[in-house]
Design a protein around this motif. Structure first.
Motif, short mmCIF file in Angstrom:
data_model
loop_
_atom_site.label_atom_id
_atom_site.label_comp_id
_atom_site.label_asym_id
_atom_site.label_seq_id
_atom_site.Cartn_x
_atom_site.Cartn_y
_atom_site.Cartn_z
N PHE B 33 17.83 -6.24 7.91
CA PHE B 33 17.27 -7.57 7.65
C PHE B 33 18.38 -8.61 7.50
O PHE B 33 19.47 -8.30 7.03
N TYR B 35 18.58 -12.31 5.52
CA TYR B 35 17.98 -13.31 4.64
C TYR B 35 18.97 -14.46 4.45
O TYR B 35 20.17 -14.29 4.58
N GLN B 37 19.73 -17.32 1.26
CA GLN B 37 19.40 -17.59 -0.14
C GLN B 37 19.89 -18.98 -0.51
O GLN B 37 21.08 -19.27 -0.38
N LEU B 41 14.95 -21.89 -3.84
CA LEU B 41 14.07 -21.41 -2.76
C LEU B 41 14.02 -19.89 -2.69
O LEU B 41 13.20 -19.33 -1.98
N GLY B 42 14.89 -19.23 -3.39
CA GLY B 42 14.90 -17.77 -3.35
C GLY B 42 15.40 -17.23 -2.03
O GLY B 42 16.04 -17.93 -1.24
N LEU B 43 15.09 -15.97 -1.78
CA LEU B 43 15.48 -15.33 -0.53
C LEU B 43 14.38 -15.52 0.50
O LEU B 43 13.21 -15.28 0.22
N LEU B 45 13.34 -14.57 4.56
CA LEU B 45 13.64 -13.67 5.65
C LEU B 45 13.78 -14.42 6.97
O LEU B 45 12.88 -15.17 7.37
N PHE B 48 14.24 -9.47 11.13
CA PHE B 48 14.46 -8.08 10.78
C PHE B 48 14.36 -7.21 12.03
O PHE B 48 13.85 -7.65 13.07
N LEU B 90 22.48 -13.11 3.53
CA LEU B 90 22.50 -11.74 3.03
C LEU B 90 21.89 -10.79 4.05
O LEU B 90 20.78 -11.00 4.52
N LEU B 100 15.64 -2.30 -0.80
CA LEU B 100 16.66 -2.95 0.02
C LEU B 100 18.04 -2.72 -0.56
O LEU B 100 18.24 -2.80 -1.77
N PHE B 102 21.68 -4.43 -0.19
CA PHE B 102 22.25 -5.66 0.33
C PHE B 102 23.76 -5.56 0.54
O PHE B 102 24.46 -4.85 -0.20
N GLY B 103 24.24 -6.29 1.51
CA GLY B 103 25.67 -6.53 1.64
C GLY B 103 26.12 -7.57 0.63
O GLY B 103 25.30 -8.11 -0.12
#
Lengths: 114, 111
Positions: B33, B35, B37, B41-43, B45, B48, B90, B100, B102-103
């Motif tokens: 995925f 994303y 951020q 607004l948050g994460l 997408l 994917f 992300l 998930l 994450f990197g």
């Protein structure tokens, strides 16, 4: 529109106290619920998942799910300075998999103070 | 431990430039995925992928494209960067459980 709502905070608690983080969601079809923690400047990491109504405990963390009220909470007992972070509530209508269907809240900032 | 590696932590680009963000995971996950951020607004997408050469649009795909030529690698491409694409990007991979990984993120600034 499917939403996940959290109070942005900051929520300040003294060290050793219980921190209570709350989240509401709008989609009654939601099946899986997660709490991710994100330290400042870092990426989110999963700390709890919950799929059934009721409580789920893991060490100092307890996740609570109330489907009737569409409400999720995360309790952190014996809060430590190192718990200071932003906590993200995440919801999906899928029971397994479905990473593409995750809806993230904007997060609550927790500050644990001396 | 699962490791998701993003190629660049910080990038500064100019409007109109083509930008490549690369992501590699080492756990043989099917799903990957991208994303972004943003504060308040948050994460959200962007795209994917559930298999090599397969991709699906997320909630905000406009202005982005992706490439997945190998299972472990998922690239995000900004064909012509704009200032409103300044953000934290992300990458994540996931198990079938939906968890998930994450990197560390790539903070992109477009001037």
């Amino acid at each position: 529109q499917k939403e996940v709502e959290q109070n942005s905070g900051p929520l300040s608690v003294p060290e050793g106290a219980i921190a209570s983080l709350n989240c509401t969601y709008s989609d009654r079809g939601s099946q899986s619920f997660f709490w991710y923690r994100q330290f400042s400047g870092k990426s989110p990491e999963l700390i709890m998942s919950i799929y059934s109504n009721g409580d789920k405990e893991d060490g100092r963390f307890t996740a609570q799910l109330n489907r009737a009220s569409q409400y999720i909470s995360l309790l952190i007992r014996d809060s430590k300075l190192s718990d200071s972070a932003t906590y993200l509530c995440v919801v999906t209508p899928i029971l397994t998999g479905g990473g593409n269907k995750l809806t993230f809240g904007t997060g609550t900032q927790l500050k644990v103070e001396l | 431990d699962v490791k998701v590696t993003q190629s660049s932590r910080y990038l500064v680009k100019r409007t109109g430039e083509k930008v490549f963000l690369e992501c590699v995971q080492d756990m043989d996950h099917e799903n990957m995925f991208w994303y972004r951020q943003d504060p308040g607004l948050g994460l959200r997408l962007i795209y994917f992928s559930y298999d090599v050469k397969m991709k699906e649009k997320g909630d905000i795909p406009e202005g982005y494209s992706v490439s997945r030529e190998k299972k472990e690698r998922f690239s995000l491409i900004l064909e012509s960067a704009s200032t409103n694409q300044t953000s934290m990007y992300l990458c994540a991979s996931s198990l079938e459980t939906g968890e998930l990984f994450f990197g560390e993120g790539s903070r992109l600034t477009v001037l």
